[in-house]
Design a protein around this motif. Sequence first.
Motif, short mmCIF file in Angstrom:
data_model
loop_
_atom_site.label_atom_id
_atom_site.label_comp_id
_atom_site.label_asym_id
_atom_site.label_seq_id
_atom_site.Cartn_x
_atom_site.Cartn_y
_atom_site.Cartn_z
N SER A 27 15.08 -53.37 -75.64
CA SER A 27 14.64 -53.94 -74.82
C SER A 27 14.72 -55.45 -74.50
CB SER A 27 13.47 -54.02 -73.67
OG SER A 27 12.24 -54.40 -74.38
N ASN B 270 17.30 -54.06 -55.80
CA ASN B 270 16.38 -54.51 -55.67
C ASN B 270 16.99 -56.45 -55.83
OD1 ASN B 270 15.39 -52.49 -54.31
ND2 ASN B 270 14.29 -51.86 -56.28
N SER B 271 17.14 -56.60 -56.79
CA SER B 271 17.11 -58.07 -56.84
C SER B 271 18.48 -58.92 -56.03
CB SER B 271 16.77 -58.26 -58.78
OG SER B 271 15.95 -57.69 -59.72
N ASP C 185 22.12 -57.81 -67.99
CA ASP C 185 22.96 -56.99 -67.08
C ASP C 185 24.01 -57.26 -66.81
OD1 ASP C 185 21.60 -55.02 -67.48
OD2 ASP C 185 20.13 -54.56 -66.12
N ASN D 257 13.59 -61.99 -60.63
CA ASN D 257 13.22 -60.01 -61.71
C ASN D 257 14.64 -60.14 -62.62
OD1 ASN D 257 12.10 -58.19 -61.46
ND2 ASN D 257 12.66 -56.29 -60.47
N GLY D 258 14.22 -60.16 -63.61
CA GLY D 258 15.06 -59.27 -64.89
C GLY D 258 16.02 -60.69 -65.00
N ASP E 253 21.32 -49.33 -60.71
CA ASP E 253 20.21 -49.26 -61.00
C ASP E 253 19.41 -49.35 -60.08
OD1 ASP E 253 18.50 -48.67 -63.56
OD2 ASP E 253 18.06 -50.72 -62.39
N SER E 254 17.92 -49.53 -59.84
CA SER E 254 17.34 -49.48 -58.38
C SER E 254 16.61 -51.92 -58.95
CB SER E 254 15.78 -49.57 -58.71
OG SER E 254 14.85 -48.48 -59.69
N ASP E 255 16.84 -51.09 -60.45
CA ASP E 255 15.96 -52.68 -60.60
C ASP E 255 17.39 -53.93 -59.86
OD1 ASP E 255 14.14 -52.75 -61.09
OD2 ASP E 255 14.24 -52.06 -63.38
N ILE E 256 18.25 -53.46 -60.52
CA ILE E 256 19.50 -54.13 -59.57
C ILE E 256 19.95 -54.45 -58.53
CG2 ILE E 256 22.07 -54.73 -60.07
CD1 ILE E 256 22.32 -53.34 -62.55
#
Length: 390
Positions: free
Chosen positions: A51, A125-126, A57, A77-78, A120-123
């Motif tokens: 990770s 949402n961020s 990303d 986030n991220g 991607d949900s993280d992408i």
Amino acid sequence: MSDQQSTLRHPWELVAHREISTKLRDKTFIGSTVFMLVLVLAAVIIPALISGNGGPDKIAVLNDAGAKIVQQADAINGDFESVRVADRTSAEEAVTGGDVKAALIPADNGYVVLGDDRVDSDIQNSLREAVVNIGMEQNAAGAGLTPEELRANTGLHEELLNPGPLPEIVAEFVNIGLALAFYMTALGFGMMIAQSVVQEKESRVVEILAAAVPIRALLWGKVIGNTVLALAQILVIAGASLIGLMVTDQADILGVIAPVAGWFVVFFVLGFVALAGLWAVAGSLATRQEDLGSTTLPGQMILMIPFFFSVFAGSSAKTVASFIPIASSMAMPGRMLTEDVLLWQPLVAIAVLLVATVLIVRLGASLYERTLLQTGRRLGYREALALKTS
């Protein structure tokens, strides 16, 4: 030999010393310990390295405004990085070609996030949060307000009525790890105990030992010696886990696991001692190595059923299992990680397990005395119970 006998005053101490010294010279035991250490370190370190080394990303953008949004998303986030492209067509080609994870395209009422087969949900949402934050700052400036004034009284905070000691995913992972540690250790050492008893019977060494040492002392020596080795192995593996967590900057988890680890040691020792006596009996019932498949089957079931129960059963079933001897060694420490367990519950579970351990060991000692010197054929448990003590 005389110096050793003066140091080890009781017969069981001599047997325990022999068990420990023999195992420490056994290449199979050393190899299995090293393998478990490598496995634990790999399970802790490799996911963190993967990770951590995957890189940010990449998000395709068309202008400085898009790059600013990606920069804001990275801060929120991220790990995100913007990649400048000429137009939407170039952005689509970058997405479908796998050069970027997504693309941020200006639209009439904000932005559109382009993905290949999904985003991607993280992408998503961020980027959404970044767009909202930057948009609010721009709107606030237009209205003559600061961003803080615009966000006044809009905070949303989480408050849990029944918080768990660890995040759910982490707690479940540790729960399975503790149950698996007990299962693998008890099974591995149990089979070694049974095999050593059979080897001594096949080679007639047991007759020499029984003539010099009381049979119950032989049993207690094996149980205590292997318990010391098993506990030492668990502590070494725990040390390896600690190193792995420290190396991967996950040391904050230790603050929650450490108190439960102390309870786990108590449950482990009591459960292991009870099972060790039964494994020794399984070896005394056999006359050759081939017999162990049937004589050790009850011990394997006693371990396997509670293990799957403690890992896969529902909350109510786990609660019941945490008070059942042997099963409690796997279920109760896991519950203490995933639930808010009152102090009286592990204390009651330990008391029940202690009583059960005493009874099981006494039964095992009685069977061991009756069957250890029985040679010529494999005995069954019912037949062993019917034998008279010699």
